[in-house]
Motif scaffolding. Structure first.
Motif, PDB file in Angstrom:
ATOM      1  N   UNK A 249       0.829  -1.216   0.000  1.00 45.16           N
ATOM      2  CA  UNK A 249       0.000   0.000   0.000  1.00 45.16           C
ATOM      3  C   UNK A 249       0.859   1.260   0.000  1.00 45.16           C
ATOM      4  N   UNK A 250       1.913   1.294   0.830  1.00 43.98           N
ATOM      5  CA  UNK A 250       2.670   2.527   0.999  1.00 43.98           C
ATOM      6  C   UNK A 250       3.520   2.889  -0.206  1.00 43.98           C
ATOM      7  N   UNK A 251       3.768   1.949  -1.109  1.00 43.77           N
ATOM      8  CA  UNK A 251       4.603   2.245  -2.272  1.00 43.77           C
ATOM      9  C   UNK A 251       3.816   2.864  -3.419  1.00 43.77           C
ATOM     10  N   UNK A 252       2.499   2.949  -3.296  1.00 46.72           N
ATOM     11  CA  UNK A 252       1.667   3.521  -4.360  1.00 46.72           C
ATOM     12  C   UNK A 252       1.971   5.003  -4.558  1.00 46.72           C
ATOM     13  N   UNK A 253       1.669   5.492  -5.746  1.00 43.60           N
ATOM     14  CA  UNK A 253       1.910   6.896  -6.060  1.00 43.60           C
ATOM     15  C   UNK A 253       0.844   7.791  -5.440  1.00 43.60           C
ATOM     16  N   UNK A 254       1.181   9.058  -5.290  1.00 43.30           N
ATOM     17  CA  UNK A 254       0.221  10.083  -4.914  1.00 43.30           C
ATOM     18  C   UNK A 254      -0.280  10.715  -6.210  1.00 43.30           C
ATOM     19  N   UNK A 255      -1.592  10.865  -6.346  1.00 42.49           N
ATOM     20  CA  UNK A 255      -2.170  11.433  -7.552  1.00 42.49           C
ATOM     21  C   UNK A 255      -2.380  12.933  -7.425  1.00 42.49           C
ATOM     22  N   UNK A 256      -2.121  13.653  -8.492  1.00 40.79           N
ATOM     23  CA  UNK A 256      -2.301  15.102  -8.533  1.00 40.79           C
ATOM     24  C   UNK A 256      -3.060  15.458  -9.813  1.00 40.79           C
ATOM     25  N   UNK A 257      -3.997  16.410  -9.737  1.00 42.36           N
ATOM     26  CA  UNK A 257      -4.705  16.876 -10.921  1.00 42.36           C
ATOM     27  C   UNK A 257      -4.667  18.391 -10.992  1.00 42.36           C
ATOM     28  N   UNK A 258      -4.741  18.906 -12.214  1.00 45.52           N
ATOM     29  CA  UNK A 258      -4.880  20.346 -12.417  1.00 45.52           C
ATOM     30  C   UNK A 258      -5.535  20.568 -13.778  1.00 45.52           C
ATOM     31  N   UNK A 259      -5.968  21.788 -14.021  1.00 38.85           N
ATOM     32  CA  UNK A 259      -6.550  22.129 -15.313  1.00 38.85           C
ATOM     33  C   UNK A 259      -5.486  22.166 -16.403  1.00 38.85           C
TER      34      UNK A 259
ATOM     35  N   UNK B  49     -11.306   9.817 -10.968  1.00 37.54           N
ATOM     36  CA  UNK B  49     -11.539   8.410 -11.307  1.00 37.54           C
ATOM     37  C   UNK B  49     -10.398   7.860 -12.163  1.00 37.54           C
ATOM     38  N   UNK B  50      -9.894   8.681 -13.082  1.00 35.10           N
ATOM     39  CA  UNK B  50      -8.786   8.250 -13.931  1.00 35.10           C
ATOM     40  C   UNK B  50      -7.559   7.895 -13.093  1.00 35.10           C
ATOM     41  N   UNK B  51      -7.223   8.774 -12.145  1.00 37.31           N
ATOM     42  CA  UNK B  51      -6.037   8.519 -11.323  1.00 37.31           C
ATOM     43  C   UNK B  51      -6.273   7.395 -10.313  1.00 37.31           C
ATOM     44  N   UNK B  52      -7.485   7.310  -9.790  1.00 33.22           N
ATOM     45  CA  UNK B  52      -7.792   6.228  -8.857  1.00 33.22           C
ATOM     46  C   UNK B  52      -7.617   4.873  -9.535  1.00 33.22           C
ATOM     47  N   UNK B  53      -7.952   4.810 -10.813  1.00 40.35           N
ATOM     48  CA  UNK B  53      -7.772   3.572 -11.582  1.00 40.35           C
ATOM     49  C   UNK B  53      -6.295   3.228 -11.768  1.00 40.35           C
ATOM     50  N   UNK B  54      -5.423   4.226 -11.548  1.00 42.89           N
ATOM     51  CA  UNK B  54      -3.981   3.983 -11.614  1.00 42.89           C
ATOM     52  C   UNK B  54      -3.429   3.512 -10.265  1.00 42.89           C
ATOM     53  N   UNK B  55      -4.343   3.253  -9.342  1.00 38.41           N
ATOM     54  CA  UNK B  55      -3.984   2.686  -8.032  1.00 38.41           C
ATOM     55  C   UNK B  55      -3.205   3.652  -7.146  1.00 38.41           C
ATOM     56  N   UNK B  56      -3.603   4.930  -7.173  1.00 35.39           N
ATOM     57  CA  UNK B  56      -2.973   5.906  -6.291  1.00 35.39           C
ATOM     58  C   UNK B  56      -3.477   5.719  -4.860  1.00 35.39           C
ATOM     59  N   UNK B  57      -2.742   6.264  -3.890  1.00 34.16           N
ATOM     60  CA  UNK B  57      -3.118   6.109  -2.483  1.00 34.16           C
ATOM     61  C   UNK B  57      -3.692   7.392  -1.877  1.00 34.16           C
ATOM     62  N   UNK B  58      -3.520   8.521  -2.573  1.00 31.70           N
ATOM     63  CA  UNK B  58      -4.049   9.810  -2.115  1.00 31.70           C
ATOM     64  C   UNK B  58      -4.247  10.682  -3.340  1.00 31.70           C
ATOM     65  N   UNK B  59      -5.280  11.535  -3.295  1.00 38.85           N
ATOM     66  CA  UNK B  59      -5.593  12.393  -4.440  1.00 38.85           C
ATOM     67  C   UNK B  59      -5.476  13.847  -4.021  1.00 38.85           C
ATOM     68  N   UNK B  60      -4.596  14.592  -4.699  1.00 39.38           N
ATOM     69  CA  UNK B  60      -4.389  16.006  -4.403  1.00 39.38           C
ATOM     70  C   UNK B  60      -4.993  16.845  -5.529  1.00 39.38           C
ATOM     71  N   UNK B  61      -5.987  17.667  -5.197  1.00 40.26           N
ATOM     72  CA  UNK B  61      -6.577  18.566  -6.182  1.00 40.26           C
ATOM     73  C   UNK B  61      -5.679  19.797  -6.240  1.00 40.26           C
ATOM     74  N   UNK B  62      -4.702  19.760  -7.138  1.00 36.22           N
ATOM     75  CA  UNK B  62      -3.693  20.814  -7.231  1.00 36.22           C
ATOM     76  C   UNK B  62      -4.187  21.964  -8.103  1.00 36.22           C
ATOM     77  N   UNK B  63      -5.409  22.380  -7.840  1.00 40.53           N
ATOM     78  CA  UNK B  63      -6.085  23.418  -8.616  1.00 40.53           C
ATOM     79  C   UNK B  63      -7.069  24.095  -7.673  1.00 40.53           C
ATOM     80  N   UNK B  64      -6.939  25.404  -7.523  1.00 41.58           N
ATOM     81  CA  UNK B  64      -7.813  26.120  -6.601  1.00 41.58           C
ATOM     82  C   UNK B  64      -9.258  26.142  -7.067  1.00 41.58           C
ATOM     83  N   UNK B  65      -9.479  26.333  -8.372  1.00 36.41           N
ATOM     84  CA  UNK B  65     -10.843  26.360  -8.902  1.00 36.41           C
ATOM     85  C   UNK B  65     -11.536  25.025  -8.661  1.00 36.41           C
TER      86      UNK B  65
END
Length: 272
Positions: free
Chosen positions: A1-11, A59-75
Motif C-alpha cells: 500500500x505505501x509504495x503507491x503513487x500520490x495522484x495530482x490533478x490540475x486544469x 476516477x482516472x487517477x484512482x484507476x492507476x492505483x494511487x493512495x491519495x488524491x491532491x486537487x492541485x487546482x484552486x478552482x
C-alpha cells in the motif's frame, strides 16, 4: 500500500508547482499527475462543470492505483473538494485550506490579498476559509484571468507577462496588504513579477507549496508514507492536451528532460 503513487490533478501545468514542492519535500513518494489542458481554463467555467471534470480526473487517477488524491487546482478545490472527499475511496486534499492557514500565520496587520481565477474568487472560498479562522482579517480578492493563459503558452518570463502582472497588481495599491495568497497553482511561475509589483514587504503565500506540507502530515496520519528509502514506482505524467507541449513546459519548470508524459483523450474520461 505505501509504495503507491500520490495522484495530482490540475486544469493544466499549474499543478506542477505543487509537484515540484512534493519532489523536494517527499523525495521517496511517486507522482502520478494529470493536467486537463484540452479543457482549460477552469476559472470561467460553471462550478458544476468543474466538479464533473474533477471527478473524471479523480476516477482516472484512482484507476492507476494511487493512495491519495491532491486537487492541485484552486478552482477545482472550491468546486469539488467536499464532493470528492465523500465519493472517492482514498484521502482527498485541496489547496485552499493550507494556503489560508499559512496566510493567517504570516500576516501582521490582518490585511490579506488573494489573487485567483474567476471561479475561485466567485466562490469566496479563500475569504470564507480565512474569516472562519480569524474575523480580525480583511480580505482583498482579485480575479486574474489573464495569468493562466500566459503560463500555459510558456510566456511567463516575457515582457508581456510582466506588463499584465503590473497592470493587475495595481489593484492592491492603497490596500496596505502585507500578505498575498497566490490562489492558483499557475501563479507561482509568475512569482518574480508578482513580488516586484507588490513590493518586497508583501509576503507571498504559495498555496500549492503549503499543501504539500499537509500531504506529508496526512501520509503519516493514514499510515500511507512510503517506507522505502527510494521510489518504488516511476513518476508518470498525463495530459489531455499535447504531450509534447506539456513535456516542454513541465521539463523547464521541474528542471527535468526525461519526463514520462502520455496523452489521454478527453473522450476516454467519461464517468463510469
Amino acid at each position: 500500500m505505501t509504495s503507491q503513487a500520490i495522484g495530482y490533478m490540475d486544469s493544466g501545468v499549474g499543478g506542477l508547482t505543487v509537484v515540484k514542492e512534493a519532489l523536494r519535500q517527499l523525495p521517496y513518494e511517486s507522482v502520478c499527475f494529470i493536467g486537463d489542458q484540452a479543457r482549460l481554463p477552469y476559472g470561467p467555467r460553471p462550478a458544476e462543470q468543474v466538479r464533473e471534470f474533477s471527478e473524471q480526473l479523480g476516477q482516472f487517477l484512482t484507476a492507476k492505483n494511487i493512495k491519495m488524491f491532491v486537487i492541485a487546482c484552486n478552482t477545482a478545490t472550491s468546486a469539488a473538494l467536499e464532493y470528492l472527499q465523500k465519493t472517492l475511496p482514498i484521502p482527498v486534499i485541496g489547496v485552499i485550506s493550507p494556503g489560508s492557514r499559512a496566510a493567517i500565520k504570516a500576516t501582521k496587520n490582518h490585511r490579506i490579498g488573494v489573487i485567483a481565477t474567476e471561479g475561485t474568487i466567485k466562490s469566496n472560498a479563500y475569504e470564507k476559509a480565512i474569516l472562519s479562522k480569524d474575523l480580525q482579517n480583511k480580505v482583498f480578492s482579485l480575479a486574474c484571468p489573464k495569468f493562466v493563459p500566459i503560463v500555459e503558452s510558456n510566456e511567463y518570463k516575457t515582457k508581456i507577462a510582466k506588463q499584465i502582472v503590473d497592470e493587475s497588481m495595481a489593484y492592491f495599491k492603497g490596500t496596505d496588504i502585507d500578505t498575498l495568497i497566490l490562489g492558483c497553482t499557475h501563479y507561482p511561475l509568475l512569482k518574480p513579477f508578482i513580488q516586484e509589483a507588490v513590493g518586497p514587504d508583501v509576503k507571498l503565500i504559495d498555496s500549492g507549496a503549503e499543501t504539500v506540507s499537509s500531504v506529508s502530515l496526512l501520509l503519516d496520519y493514514f499510515n500511507l508514507a512510503n517506507e522505502s528509502s527510494h521510489k518504488e514506482l516511476p513518476d508518470r505524467y498525463f495530459s489531455t492536451g499535447s504531450a509534447d507541449r506539456f513535456k516542454l513546459i513541465a521539463g523547464n519548470w521541474l528542471e527535468m528532460d526525461d519526463l514520462n508524459v502520455t496523452h489521454v483523450p478527453v473522450e476516454s474520461l467519461s464517468l463510469k
